[in-house]
Design a protein around this motif. Structure first.
Motif, PDB file in Angstrom:
ATOM      1  N   GLN A  61      13.023 -33.415 -12.569  1.00 12.72           N
ATOM      2  CA  GLN A  61      12.129 -32.872 -13.589  1.00 12.72           C
ATOM      3  C   GLN A  61      12.789 -31.686 -14.281  1.00 12.72           C
ATOM      4  N   GLU A  62      14.088 -31.731 -14.372  1.00 11.87           N
ATOM      5  CA  GLU A  62      14.843 -30.646 -14.983  1.00 11.87           C
ATOM      6  C   GLU A  62      14.403 -30.426 -16.429  1.00 11.87           C
ATOM      7  N   THR A  63      14.327 -29.159 -16.821  1.00 10.77           N
ATOM      8  CA  THR A  63      13.942 -28.814 -18.182  1.00 10.77           C
ATOM      9  C   THR A  63      15.169 -28.341 -18.950  1.00 10.77           C
ATOM     10  N   PHE A  64      15.342 -28.888 -20.133  1.00  7.77           N
ATOM     11  CA  PHE A  64      16.439 -28.467 -21.004  1.00  7.77           C
ATOM     12  C   PHE A  64      15.844 -27.657 -22.149  1.00  7.77           C
ATOM     13  N   ALA A  65      16.279 -26.414 -22.277  1.00  8.71           N
ATOM     14  CA  ALA A  65      15.793 -25.530 -23.334  1.00  8.71           C
ATOM     15  C   ALA A  65      16.946 -25.191 -24.271  1.00  8.71           C
ATOM     16  N   LEU A  66      16.656 -25.239 -25.571  1.00  3.81           N
ATOM     17  CA  LEU A  66      17.665 -24.946 -26.582  1.00  3.81           C
ATOM     18  C   LEU A  66      17.140 -23.885 -27.533  1.00  3.81           C
ATOM     19  N   GLU A  67      18.034 -22.995 -27.941  1.00  6.04           N
ATOM     20  CA  GLU A  67      17.686 -21.970 -28.925  1.00  6.04           C
ATOM     21  C   GLU A  67      18.271 -22.375 -30.277  1.00  6.04           C
ATOM     22  N   ALA A  68      17.412 -22.460 -31.287  1.00  4.43           N
ATOM     23  CA  ALA A  68      17.867 -22.845 -32.623  1.00  4.43           C
ATOM     24  C   ALA A  68      17.496 -21.769 -33.639  1.00  4.43           C
ATOM     25  N   VAL A  69      18.252 -21.721 -34.726  1.00  4.40           N
ATOM     26  CA  VAL A  69      18.008 -20.779 -35.822  1.00  4.40           C
ATOM     27  C   VAL A  69      17.840 -21.589 -37.101  1.00  4.40           C
ATOM     28  N   ARG A  70      16.815 -21.263 -37.874  1.00  6.26           N
ATOM     29  CA  ARG A  70      16.617 -21.958 -39.148  1.00  6.26           C
ATOM     30  C   ARG A  70      17.840 -21.789 -40.045  1.00  6.26           C
ATOM     31  N   ARG A  71      18.118 -22.839 -40.802  1.00  2.33           N
ATOM     32  CA  ARG A  71      19.304 -22.835 -41.671  1.00  2.33           C
ATOM     33  C   ARG A  71      18.872 -23.088 -43.112  1.00  2.33           C
ATOM     34  N   ASP A  72      19.276 -22.196 -43.992  1.00  2.00           N
ATOM     35  CA  ASP A  72      18.926 -22.337 -45.403  1.00  2.00           C
ATOM     36  C   ASP A  72      20.092 -22.860 -46.241  1.00  2.00           C
ATOM     37  N   ASP A  73      21.318 -22.467 -45.862  1.00  2.00           N
ATOM     38  CA  ASP A  73      22.475 -22.899 -46.653  1.00  2.00           C
ATOM     39  C   ASP A  73      22.868 -24.321 -46.271  1.00  2.00           C
ATOM     40  N   GLN A  74      23.119 -25.151 -47.266  1.00  2.00           N
ATOM     41  CA  GLN A  74      23.457 -26.551 -47.049  1.00  2.00           C
ATOM     42  C   GLN A  74      24.852 -26.834 -47.590  1.00  2.00           C
ATOM     43  N   GLY A  75      25.302 -28.067 -47.422  1.00  2.98           N
ATOM     44  CA  GLY A  75      26.590 -28.472 -47.973  1.00  2.98           C
ATOM     45  C   GLY A  75      27.708 -28.456 -46.948  1.00  2.98           C
ATOM     46  N   LYS A  76      28.806 -29.147 -47.283  1.00  3.09           N
ATOM     47  CA  LYS A  76      29.932 -29.265 -46.357  1.00  3.09           C
ATOM     48  C   LYS A  76      30.600 -27.923 -46.092  1.00  3.09           C
ATOM     49  N   GLY A  77      30.693 -27.087 -47.140  1.00  6.11           N
ATOM     50  CA  GLY A  77      31.324 -25.788 -46.958  1.00  6.11           C
ATOM     51  C   GLY A  77      30.570 -24.933 -45.959  1.00  6.11           C
TER      52      GLY A  77
ATOM     53  N   ALA B 163       7.276 -31.186 -41.948  1.00  6.26           N
ATOM     54  CA  ALA B 163       8.454 -31.519 -42.751  1.00  6.26           C
ATOM     55  C   ALA B 163       9.723 -31.314 -41.923  1.00  6.26           C
ATOM     56  N   PRO B 164      10.796 -32.016 -42.263  1.00  2.00           N
ATOM     57  CA  PRO B 164      12.070 -31.800 -41.564  1.00  2.00           C
ATOM     58  C   PRO B 164      12.544 -30.358 -41.720  1.00  2.00           C
ATOM     59  N   VAL B 165      13.189 -29.852 -40.672  1.00  3.79           N
ATOM     60  CA  VAL B 165      13.685 -28.486 -40.671  1.00  3.79           C
ATOM     61  C   VAL B 165      15.171 -28.505 -40.318  1.00  3.79           C
ATOM     62  N   SER B 166      15.980 -27.828 -41.138  1.00  5.80           N
ATOM     63  CA  SER B 166      17.405 -27.689 -40.841  1.00  5.80           C
ATOM     64  C   SER B 166      17.612 -26.458 -39.967  1.00  5.80           C
ATOM     65  N   VAL B 167      18.384 -26.635 -38.892  1.00  8.66           N
ATOM     66  CA  VAL B 167      18.621 -25.540 -37.953  1.00  8.66           C
ATOM     67  C   VAL B 167      20.100 -25.521 -37.565  1.00  8.66           C
ATOM     68  N   THR B 168      20.478 -24.491 -36.843  1.00 11.99           N
ATOM     69  CA  THR B 168      21.808 -24.431 -36.241  1.00 11.99           C
ATOM     70  C   THR B 168      21.655 -24.136 -34.751  1.00 11.99           C
ATOM     71  N   LEU B 169      22.631 -24.604 -33.969  1.00 18.53           N
ATOM     72  CA  LEU B 169      22.618 -24.403 -32.527  1.00 18.53           C
ATOM     73  C   LEU B 169      23.995 -23.966 -32.059  1.00 18.53           C
ATOM     74  N   SER B 170      24.033 -23.338 -30.907  1.00 20.00           N
ATOM     75  CA  SER B 170      25.298 -22.947 -30.302  1.00 20.00           C
ATOM     76  C   SER B 170      26.050 -24.189 -29.860  1.00 20.00           C
ATOM     77  N   HIS B 171      27.290 -24.321 -30.329  1.00 25.20           N
ATOM     78  CA  HIS B 171      28.097 -25.482 -29.971  1.00 25.20           C
ATOM     79  C   HIS B 171      28.369 -25.534 -28.469  1.00 25.20           C
ATOM     80  N   ASN B 172      28.692 -24.392 -27.879  1.00 23.33           N
ATOM     81  CA  ASN B 172      28.976 -24.362 -26.442  1.00 23.33           C
ATOM     82  C   ASN B 172      27.753 -24.732 -25.617  1.00 23.33           C
ATOM     83  N   GLU B 173      26.572 -24.308 -26.081  1.00 23.21           N
ATOM     84  CA  GLU B 173      25.339 -24.637 -25.355  1.00 23.21           C
ATOM     85  C   GLU B 173      25.092 -26.141 -25.377  1.00 23.21           C
TER      86      GLU B 173
END
Length: 204
Positions: free
Chosen positions: A3-19, A40-50
């Motif tokens: 019953q392990e719980t996986f928790a993730l911290e995300a930050v809203r992302r406003d800037d889009q695009g490949k750059g 509505a869909p929400v764009s976020v960012t997450l820690s890659h290492n996490e």
């Protein structure tokens, strides 16, 4: 089952695009999208290492996750993952919002137990695992991290089909709803091609 719980911290992302995405990855973060439900869909960012740390656990792929966005926790499942073609890196993640009563269609791992101690294996047969995961329909509350398949009584020339799997409560195998011809074998034991009881004849 765990019953392990996986928790993730995300930050809203406003800037889009490949750059913007490339800049995020240089900063050790990856872009992601959260969608589904009544919002509505929400764009976020997450820690890659996490993310990489969690991906080491098989259960992360078929588990209801707790995603915190600005202090608000949303229950999600990992719906898709875009990996770098040759580097150990994640490029993008898709998360689907879920509720306890919502019916999901997801793939979960099959865990084969008593594989080496099955009747057929002990008799010298060769185990052939055909499916390592199965697509199921269930609510988020009933989502198993894996499904166990007991091979203890499986003999040589025998096989186990989808319909033979003992399922947890509230779980259905999607393929079985499509008809009997979708009831495929998931594991079999074949006779060894090398019969050690037969001595090779000496050459003339």
């Amino acid at each position: 089952m765990s019953q392990e719980t996986f928790a993730l911290e995300a930050v809203r992302r406003d800037d889009q695009g490949k750059g913007a995405s490339r800049r995020l990855r240089r900063e050790g973060r990856i872009p992601a999208i959260v969608y589904g439900g009544d919002e509505a869909p929400v764009s976020v960012t997450l820690s890659h290492n996490e993310i990489l740390k969690h991906l080491e656990h098989e259960a992360f792929y078929s588990h209801v996750l707790e995603l915190s966005i600005g202090g608000t926790v949303t229950k999600v499942i990992l719906r898709d993952l875009h990996r770098h073609p040759y580097k150990p890196a994640v490029l993008h993640a898709d998360f689907l919002r879920v509720s306890a009563t919502q019916t999901l269609r997801v793939k979960v791992p099959l865990h084969y137990v008593n594989k080496e101690t099955s009747v057929g294996a002990k008799a010298g047969g060769v185990v052939n695992v055909i499916l390592s995961e199965v697509e199921i329909d269930c609510t988020a509350a009933n989502l198993p991290e894996f499904i166990e398949v007991d091979m203890k009584s499986l003999d040589i020339n025998g096989s186990i089909h989808l319909s033979d799997i003992t399922l947890p409560a509230g779980v259905k195998i999607h393929a079985l709803a499509l008809g009997a011809d979708h009831d495929v074998s998931i594991v079999a034991i074949h006779a060894s091609k090398l019969d050690k009881s037969v001595e090779p004849e000496p050459e003339a």
